[in-house]
Motif scaffolding. Structure first.
Motif, PDB file in Angstrom:
ATOM      1  N   THR A 143      -4.137  94.398   2.963  1.00  0.00           N
ATOM      2  CA  THR A 143      -4.249  93.403   4.028  1.00  0.00           C
ATOM      3  C   THR A 143      -3.711  93.936   5.359  1.00  0.00           C
ATOM      4  OG1 THR A 143      -2.116  92.518   3.343  1.00  0.00           O
ATOM      5  CG2 THR A 143      -4.081  91.423   2.473  1.00  0.00           C
ATOM      6  N   SER A 144      -2.914  95.009   5.318  1.00  0.00           N
ATOM      7  CA  SER A 144      -2.339  95.528   6.565  1.00  0.00           C
ATOM      8  C   SER A 144      -2.175  97.035   6.453  1.00  0.00           C
ATOM      9  CB  SER A 144      -0.982  94.864   6.845  1.00  0.00           C
ATOM     10  OG  SER A 144      -0.120  95.066   5.747  1.00  0.00           O
ATOM     11  N   ALA A 145      -2.090  97.706   7.605  1.00  0.00           N
ATOM     12  CA  ALA A 145      -2.093  99.172   7.629  1.00  0.00           C
ATOM     13  C   ALA A 145      -0.850  99.751   6.953  1.00  0.00           C
ATOM     14  CB  ALA A 145      -2.196  99.655   9.077  1.00  0.00           C
ATOM     15  N   ASP A 146       0.301  99.064   7.063  1.00  0.00           N
ATOM     16  CA  ASP A 146       1.522  99.599   6.448  1.00  0.00           C
ATOM     17  C   ASP A 146       1.349  99.747   4.935  1.00  0.00           C
ATOM     18  OD1 ASP A 146       1.598  96.629   7.012  1.00  0.00           O
ATOM     19  OD2 ASP A 146       3.151  96.749   5.469  1.00  0.00           O
ATOM     20  N   ALA A 147       0.542  98.880   4.346  1.00  0.00           N
ATOM     21  CA  ALA A 147       0.320  98.933   2.894  1.00  0.00           C
ATOM     22  C   ALA A 147      -0.347 100.259   2.509  1.00  0.00           C
ATOM     23  CB  ALA A 147      -0.543  97.753   2.455  1.00  0.00           C
ATOM     24  N   LEU A 148      -1.259 100.743   3.359  1.00  0.00           N
ATOM     25  CA  LEU A 148      -1.935 102.012   3.068  1.00  0.00           C
ATOM     26  C   LEU A 148      -0.936 103.164   3.083  1.00  0.00           C
ATOM     27  CD1 LEU A 148      -5.108 101.616   5.325  1.00  0.00           C
ATOM     28  CD2 LEU A 148      -4.929 101.202   2.861  1.00  0.00           C
ATOM     29  N   VAL A 149       0.014 103.089   4.015  1.00  0.00           N
ATOM     30  CA  VAL A 149       1.047 104.134   4.109  1.00  0.00           C
ATOM     31  C   VAL A 149       1.883 104.146   2.823  1.00  0.00           C
ATOM     32  CG1 VAL A 149       3.090 104.908   5.407  1.00  0.00           C
ATOM     33  CG2 VAL A 149       1.104 103.931   6.627  1.00  0.00           C
ATOM     34  N   HIS A 150       2.276 102.951   2.361  1.00  0.00           N
ATOM     35  CA  HIS A 150       3.073 102.888   1.121  1.00  0.00           C
ATOM     36  C   HIS A 150       2.295 103.467  -0.054  1.00  0.00           C
ATOM     37  CE1 HIS A 150       4.980  99.160   3.150  1.00  0.00           C
ATOM     38  NE2 HIS A 150       5.624 100.259   3.497  1.00  0.00           N
ATOM     39  N   LEU A 151       1.031 103.106  -0.154  1.00  0.00           N
ATOM     40  CA  LEU A 151       0.217 103.560  -1.293  1.00  0.00           C
ATOM     41  C   LEU A 151       0.034 105.078  -1.242  1.00  0.00           C
ATOM     42  CD1 LEU A 151      -2.449 100.691  -1.366  1.00  0.00           C
ATOM     43  CD2 LEU A 151      -0.587 101.069  -3.009  1.00  0.00           C
ATOM     44  N   ALA A 152      -0.206 105.602  -0.033  1.00  0.00           N
ATOM     45  CA  ALA A 152      -0.392 107.047   0.102  1.00  0.00           C
ATOM     46  C   ALA A 152       0.882 107.777  -0.324  1.00  0.00           C
ATOM     47  CB  ALA A 152      -0.761 107.389   1.543  1.00  0.00           C
ATOM     48  N   ARG A 153       2.020 107.237   0.092  1.00  0.00           N
ATOM     49  CA  ARG A 153       3.306 107.841  -0.258  1.00  0.00           C
ATOM     50  C   ARG A 153       3.532 107.825  -1.778  1.00  0.00           C
ATOM     51  NH1 ARG A 153       7.205 104.723   3.267  1.00  0.00           N
ATOM     52  NH2 ARG A 153       6.547 105.789   5.160  1.00  0.00           N
ATOM     53  N   GLU A 154       2.965 106.829  -2.434  1.00  0.00           N
ATOM     54  CA  GLU A 154       3.120 106.726  -3.890  1.00  0.00           C
ATOM     55  C   GLU A 154       2.040 107.532  -4.627  1.00  0.00           C
ATOM     56  OE1 GLU A 154       3.447 102.502  -4.816  1.00  0.00           O
ATOM     57  OE2 GLU A 154       5.003 102.292  -3.306  1.00  0.00           O
ATOM     58  N   GLY A 155       1.239 108.261  -3.865  1.00  0.00           N
ATOM     59  CA  GLY A 155       0.291 109.177  -4.500  1.00  0.00           C
ATOM     60  C   GLY A 155      -1.062 108.587  -4.838  1.00  0.00           C
ATOM     61  N   VAL A 156      -1.375 107.415  -4.292  1.00  0.00           N
ATOM     62  CA  VAL A 156      -2.680 106.818  -4.577  1.00  0.00           C
ATOM     63  C   VAL A 156      -3.769 107.600  -3.829  1.00  0.00           C
ATOM     64  CG1 VAL A 156      -4.113 104.739  -4.343  1.00  0.00           C
ATOM     65  CG2 VAL A 156      -1.684 104.527  -4.954  1.00  0.00           C
ATOM     66  N   ASP A 157      -4.837 107.914  -4.540  1.00  0.00           N
ATOM     67  CA  ASP A 157      -5.976 108.623  -3.956  1.00  0.00           C
ATOM     68  C   ASP A 157      -6.584 107.764  -2.833  1.00  0.00           C
ATOM     69  OD1 ASP A 157      -8.480 109.620  -3.421  1.00  0.00           O
ATOM     70  OD2 ASP A 157      -9.043 109.899  -5.532  1.00  0.00           O
ATOM     71  N   PRO A 158      -6.715 108.340  -1.627  1.00  0.00           N
ATOM     72  CA  PRO A 158      -7.234 107.543  -0.494  1.00  0.00           C
ATOM     73  C   PRO A 158      -8.605 106.920  -0.780  1.00  0.00           C
ATOM     74  CG  PRO A 158      -6.521 109.720   0.237  1.00  0.00           C
ATOM     75  CD  PRO A 158      -6.356 109.698  -1.245  1.00  0.00           C
TER      76      PRO A 158
END
Ligand code: UD1
Length: 353
Positions: A143-158
Motif C-alpha cells: 500500500t505504500s513505498a516504505d513497504a517495498l523497502v522493508h520487503l526488499a531488505r528481507e530478501g523478497v524477489d522484486p
C-alpha cells in the motif's frame, strides 16, 4: 479464494472481490469466524455490499494458539476440498497468518494484500502476523513505498512485489457519499464539535497500569472536547470498570458499522485511536489523528497525512494544539491511495492465474 475473518479485513477485500468479479474470475469468500458479533461482522457485509461468505468456519475467540490452530485445521480441509489456484489474505490479523501457513504447506499460492508494513515492535501480535505472512506469500501487494523497502531488505524477489495502493481507501472513496453518523450524534447528544476515540490494542487495554494512564489521558481530552468512543469487545469490561464513562463529556457506544463510524469520523474535530486502519482513513478524510501508540507500521500517515504518535502524557497537549490550530498536521494523500487499488490487484492476479 479470499480468506477474511476480522473486522478490518472486510473493507480491504471488498474492492478486490469486485474487480475480480468484473474479470469473470471464479471466487470463493471464506470467513473464518474470528469476529462473529453482528456489529463486528455482519454490519460490514451489509454496509460494504459484500456477498455473504460462501463458507463461515465459525472459529470464534480463543488464545492466539487455540484460535490460530482452529483456523488452520478448518482452512486445511477447505483448501483441500476446493483446491484454489490462489489464496488471497488481507492485513495482519490471526486469520491472515493462519491462511498463509496452510496455503504454504499445501503448495497453494498465496497473495498478501497490505504486505510489507512493519512497526518493528515484536510485542504486537500483528507484527508477527505481518512478517510471517509476507515470508510465506508468493505475491505481495504493498500500500505504500516504505513497504517495498522493508520487503526488499528481507530478501523478497522484486518480481513478486507490487505497489498497488490501498484497497481500504478504494472502499472509503466508493462509499463516502453514504457516510452518516447522524443517528449516533442524535442518540448520544453530541455537540457540533466533538472527538472520536477508539481503543483496543492489547498493549493498551489488557494491562491495568497502561489502561489507568490512558483513562486519565482520555478524561483530560474530554475536559476539552466531547468524546464519543465506540467500545471494542476487547477491554469492554475493563473500560467500563475504569470509571471513564462517568465523565459527562465521554460517551460510550456499541461497536458501529462502517458507514456510521466513518460518518462520525468525517465530521469530527479529531480522532484519538490505537487502531491501524483508522490512521489511514483519517489521513484521507483530512481529520487530525492522534495515535496512542509508541510506533506505527503506517509511517506514510505521518509523513503525508494527518497522523501523530502520542503518549498518555502528551495527548492533552496535542488535543490543545489541534483545537487552537497550533499543531501543524499534514494534508497530503499518499501516492496511489486513489480508489483504483482493487483494479490494480485484480489485473496482476489475473495475469498470474
Ligand atoms: C483483532 C486483530 C487486530 C485488529 C482487531 C480489529 C488479531 C491478532 N488481532 O483483534 O489486529 O485490530 O481484530 O477489531 O487478529 N470478541 C467479541 N466478539 C467478536 C470478536 C471478539 O466479543 O465478534 C471478543 C472476545 O472476547 C475475544 C476478544 O474480543 O476474545 C478479542 O478478539 P480477537 O479476535 O482475539 O482479537 P481482537 O482484539 O478483536
Amino acid at each position: 479464494m479470499h480468506v477474511t475473518g476480522a473486522r478490518p479485513n472486510f473493507p480491504k477485500a471488498a474492492p478486490v472481490l469486485a474487480a475480480l468479479e468484473k474479470r469473470g474470475v471464479r471466487q470463493l469468500l471464506v470467513h473464518t469466524g474470528q469476529h462473529y458479533d453482528a456489529n463486528m461482522s455482519e454490519v460490514f457485509f451489509r454496509d460494504l455490499g459484500l456477498p455473504a461468505p460462501d463458507l463461515n468456519l465459525g472459529v470464534g475467540s480463543g488464545s492466539h494458539a487455540v484460535q490460530t490452530a482452529a483456523m488452520m485445521t478448518a482452512l486445511e480441509e477447505t483448501f483441500l476440498a476446493e483446491r484454489p489456484d490462489l489464496v488471497l489474505v488481507y492485513g495482519d490479523v490471526n486469520s491472515t497468518v493462519a491462511a498463509a501457513l496452510v496455503a504454504a504447506k499445501l503448495g497453494i499460492r498465496c497473495a498478501h494484500v497490505e504486505a510489507g508494513l512493519r512497526s518493528f515492535d515484536w510485542s504486537m501480535p500483528e507484527e508477527v502476523n505481518r512478517v510471517v505472512t509476507d515470508r510465506l506469500s508468493d505475491l505481495l501487494f504493498a500500500t505504500s513505498a516504505d513497504a517495498l523497502v522493508h520487503l526488499a531488505r528481507e530478501g523478497v524477489d522484486p518480481d513478486r512485489m507490487h505497489f498497488v495502493g490501498n484497497p481500504m481507501i478504494d472502499t472509503l472513496l466508493r462509499l463516502r457519499d453514504r457516510f452518516d453518523g447522524s443517528r449516533v450524534v442524535a442518540e448520544v447528544g453530541l455537540p457540533d464539535e466533538y472527538a472520536v476515540a477508539t481503543l483496543h490494542r492489547p498493549g493498551n487495554v489488557d494491562d491495568p497500569a497502561a489502561l489507568d494512564r490512558l483513562v486519565a489521558a482520555l478524561r483530560a481530552t474530554a475536559d476539552r472536547i466531547d468524546v464519543v468512543l465506540p467500545v471494542h469487545p476487547r477491554g469492554r469490561e475493563r473500560l467500563a470498570a475504569s470509571g471513564l464513562f462517568d465523565h459527562p463529556r465521554m460517551h460510550a457506544t456499541e461497536p458501529l458499522g462502517y458507514l456510521e463510524f466513518l460518518g462520525l469520523v468525517e465530521k469530527s474535530r479529531l480522532v484519538v485511536t490505537d487502531s491501524g486502519g483508522i490512521q489511514e482513513e483519517t489521513t484521507v478524510l483530512g481529520v487530525p489523528c492522534l495515535t496512542l501508540r509508541p510506533n506505527t507500521e503506517r509511517p506514510v500517515t505521518i509523513t503525508h497525512g494527518t497522523n501523530r504518535l502520542v503518549t498518555p502524557d502528551t495527548l492533552a497537549d496535542h488535543v490543545d494544539g489541534v483545537l487552537d490550530g497550533t499543531l501543524a498536521i499534514g494534508d497530503q494523500v499518499p501516492p496511489l491511495w486513489d480508489g483504483a487499488a482493487g483494479e490494480r490487484i485484480a489485473g496482476i492476479v489475473v495475469d498470474q492465474l
